[in-house]
Design a protein around this motif. Structure first.
Motif, PDB file in Angstrom:
ATOM      1  N   SER A  21       0.836  -1.206   0.000  1.00 12.91           N
ATOM      2  CA  SER A  21       0.000   0.000   0.000  1.00 12.91           C
ATOM      3  C   SER A  21       0.868   1.251   0.000  1.00 12.91           C
ATOM      4  O   SER A  21       0.561   2.240  -0.685  1.00 12.91           O
ATOM      5  CB  SER A  21      -0.917  -0.012   1.224  1.00 12.91           C
ATOM      6  N   LEU A  24       2.198   1.688  -3.474  1.00  8.24           N
ATOM      7  CA  LEU A  24       1.159   2.243  -4.341  1.00  8.24           C
ATOM      8  C   LEU A  24       1.007   3.737  -4.107  1.00  8.24           C
ATOM      9  O   LEU A  24       0.877   4.519  -5.061  1.00  8.24           O
ATOM     10  CB  LEU A  24      -0.161   1.520  -4.079  1.00  8.24           C
ATOM     11  N   GLU A  25       1.057   4.136  -2.855  1.00  3.65           N
ATOM     12  CA  GLU A  25       0.934   5.560  -2.552  1.00  3.65           C
ATOM     13  C   GLU A  25       2.125   6.333  -3.110  1.00  3.65           C
ATOM     14  O   GLU A  25       1.975   7.443  -3.645  1.00  3.65           O
ATOM     15  CB  GLU A  25       0.826   5.741  -1.034  1.00  3.65           C
ATOM     16  N   ARG A  28       1.697   6.695  -6.816  1.00  5.56           N
ATOM     17  CA  ARG A  28       0.730   7.756  -7.120  1.00  5.56           C
ATOM     18  C   ARG A  28       1.355   9.136  -6.925  1.00  5.56           C
ATOM     19  O   ARG A  28       1.087  10.067  -7.695  1.00  5.56           O
ATOM     20  CB  ARG A  28      -0.492   7.599  -6.226  1.00  5.56           C
ATOM     21  N   SER A 165       0.142   2.096 -11.976  1.00  7.59           N
ATOM     22  CA  SER A 165      -0.679   2.287 -10.778  1.00  7.59           C
ATOM     23  C   SER A 165      -1.826   1.294 -10.739  1.00  7.59           C
ATOM     24  O   SER A 165      -2.126   0.698  -9.701  1.00  7.59           O
ATOM     25  CB  SER A 165      -1.208   3.717 -10.745  1.00  7.59           C
ATOM     26  N   SER A 166      -2.470   1.092 -11.897  1.00  5.76           N
ATOM     27  CA  SER A 166      -3.584   0.140 -11.952  1.00  5.76           C
ATOM     28  C   SER A 166      -3.107  -1.278 -11.662  1.00  5.76           C
ATOM     29  O   SER A 166      -3.753  -2.028 -10.918  1.00  5.76           O
ATOM     30  CB  SER A 166      -4.247   0.206 -13.320  1.00  5.76           C
ATOM     31  N   ALA A 169      -2.292  -1.570  -8.014  1.00  9.57           N
ATOM     32  CA  ALA A 169      -3.535  -1.611  -7.235  1.00  9.57           C
ATOM     33  C   ALA A 169      -4.187  -2.982  -7.335  1.00  9.57           C
ATOM     34  O   ALA A 169      -4.706  -3.520  -6.343  1.00  9.57           O
ATOM     35  CB  ALA A 169      -4.489  -0.524  -7.724  1.00  9.57           C
ATOM     36  N   GLN A 170      -4.155  -3.567  -8.547  1.00  9.70           N
ATOM     37  CA  GLN A 170      -4.709  -4.913  -8.707  1.00  9.70           C
ATOM     38  C   GLN A 170      -3.920  -5.935  -7.886  1.00  9.70           C
ATOM     39  O   GLN A 170      -4.499  -6.840  -7.274  1.00  9.70           O
ATOM     40  CB  GLN A 170      -4.706  -5.299 -10.186  1.00  9.70           C
ATOM     41  N   ASP A 173      -4.846  -5.511  -4.286  1.00  9.04           N
ATOM     42  CA  ASP A 173      -6.178  -6.067  -4.034  1.00  9.04           C
ATOM     43  C   ASP A 173      -6.142  -7.593  -4.037  1.00  9.04           C
ATOM     44  O   ASP A 173      -6.781  -8.248  -3.201  1.00  9.04           O
ATOM     45  CB  ASP A 173      -7.146  -5.549  -5.099  1.00  9.04           C
TER      46      ASP A 173
END
Length: 452
Positions: A21, A24-25, A28, A165-166, A169-170, A173
């Motif tokens: 996480s 990911l941040e 971004r 990013s996508s 994120a996947q 998740d």
């Protein structure tokens, strides 16, 4: 141990998710910085055209130099923003074209600055003015191409960062779902382990405790398959419990025997003097009908011992005790008082009634000889003394010693009556004279034989 492993695994998984996480941040944040750098780069590229126009429009050498410095600074700023953009290796060719394009703009600007300087110095020179117009046009075209290329770079950067990013994120998740599934499986494993532990260990230990409390350990009831430590423990505990129970039974038998011996005569199995006195005093203290003390003594017992020996004398005592027990009622407090003397407390309303009971006992003893080891028989008789037990006066109702005094007085009176029976020929029943049991400190009374 299983719970610790589960907690540790879940902790590591959560730590990995937290790191993803955070990544990911950070991605971004980089994406935002790239977008901002691309936007600023396009803005600076658009301003290059303005700087070129100002350079071409300069009317004095000072304006020309100022415009040239501004154009140079703008080109330097564009190069810095392009470096900050950090294009990926896949865009290396595009990065080279951008560098060449910026270099071309810089060279064209330098030529434009020289042409503008010549035009300022020689206003009538038409070629200088034409050169300025041509160079300005070339610079505008180069700036337009640079803006287009920078727009493409910004679009590619946004697309690439959006894809990364996508994807991240996947991945996060997917890892989160995997972690939840693993956590659920671990939770189910913990529950299964707890149920197994409860069945294999806890319930069996509780069952073993209940068996120990109940004193009946059955190791086979604790078996769940192959023998294990709990089964072995149950067998060991069962053996200890059995041994303890055996010791308890032996101790109980020994205590019962000691209690019996403390209150009974070992030879005749009759209550002894101490037990008789306790029981008789309770009878005296209780309200009820008249009570009588019976004291008996075997006649010529010393001669039996002298002629036949003490073993036959002991048998004679047992023989007489059995006849007394058989001919007196259960509640008449029969006891061996000492030596060849026996004593009892008999309830009866009148002297005639108690005399009748005792006379029947005397006759039964006289009519029942004892068999000797040599086949012969030994006839025996017994003398009895009877005395009433005077009930304690009402004024002594709260006196705990009153029943004892009343019993002692009656025993002395019965002993005196027994003495009279012996003196009058033995093998008889003698009643104490009236009033003998009420004289607390009276000496021995010489009674008369009661003929009925």
């Amino acid at each position: 141990m299983v719970a610790l492993l589960v907690v540790g695994a879940m902790g590591l998984t959560l730590w990995a998710l937290t790191r993803q996480s955070q990544a990911l941040e950070q991605l971004r944040q980089v994406q935002v910085e790239h977008l901002m750098a691309s936007t600023r780069l396009m803005q600076q590229a658009d301003l290059l055209d303005n700087e070129s126009a100002m350079l071409a429009a300069a009317r004095t050498q000072a304006e020309r130099r100022a415009a040239w410095v501004a154009l140079t600074d703008r080109i330097t700023w564009v190069n810095k923003l392009l470096d900050d953009l950090k294009l990926p290796p896949a865009d290396a060719a595009l990065a080279g074209e951008l560098a060449n394009r910026i270099g071309q703009i810089q060279e064209t600007g330098r030529a434009l600055s020289a042409a503008v300087g010549q035009r300022i110095d020689e206003p009538a020179d038409g070629e200088a003015a034409q050169a300025v117009a041509r160079l300005q046009k070339d610079n505008e075209n180069a700036t337009a191409v640079l803006s287009t290329q920078l727009g493409l770079v910004a679009a590619n950067s946004r697309r690439l960062l959006a894809e990364q990013s996508s994807q991240l994120a996947q991945d996060v998740d997917a890892h989160r779902r995997t972690t939840m599934a693993v956590g659920l499986l671990l939770l189910l494993a913990v529950i299964a382990a707890a149920l197994w532990f409860n069945r294999v260990v806890v319930r069996r230990v509780l069952t073993l405790k209940r068996m120990v409390d109940e004193g009946a350990v059955a190791p086979q009831a604790l078996a769940v398959g192959a023998p294990d430590e709990i089964s072995s423990l149950a067998q060991t505990v069962g053996s200890y419990v059995a041994r303890i129970q055996a010791h308890e039974r032996e101790m109980n038998r020994a205590n019962e025997e000691l209690a019996f011996l403390a209150d009974h005569d070992l030879l005749t199995q009759l209550p002894n003097r101490r037990f008789f006195e306790r029981r008789a005093m309770r009878r005296v203290a209780q309200p009820g009908g008249p009570l009588w003390v019976l004291m008996g003594d075997i006649d010529h017992f010393k001669q039996i011992n002298d002629q036949h020996g003490h073993a036959i004398g002991d048998q004679a005592l047992v023989h007489v005790a059995g006849l007394l027990r058989a001919n007196l009622r259960e509640g008449e407090a029969l006891a061996r008082f000492g030596g060849e003397e026996f004593v009892a407390v008999i309830p009866a309303q009148t002297a005639e009634a108690v005399y009748s009971v005792v006379e029947r006992v005397r006759a039964a003893i006289a009519a029942t000889p004892m068999a000797l080891p040599d086949g012969g028989q030994l006839g025996m008789s017994i003398s009895f003394g009877l005395a009433p037990i005077a009930a304690p006066p009402a004024a002594q109702a709260g006196d705990a010693a009153a029943p004892r005094r009343a019993l002692d007085i009656a025993l002395r009176a019965a002993d005196d009556a027994l003495y009279v029976a012996k003196r009058c020929g033995r093998n008889r029943v003698q009643l104490a004279p009236p009033g003998a049991a009420s004289a607390a400190a009276a000496p021995a009374v010489q009674g008369e034989v009661l003929e009925i």
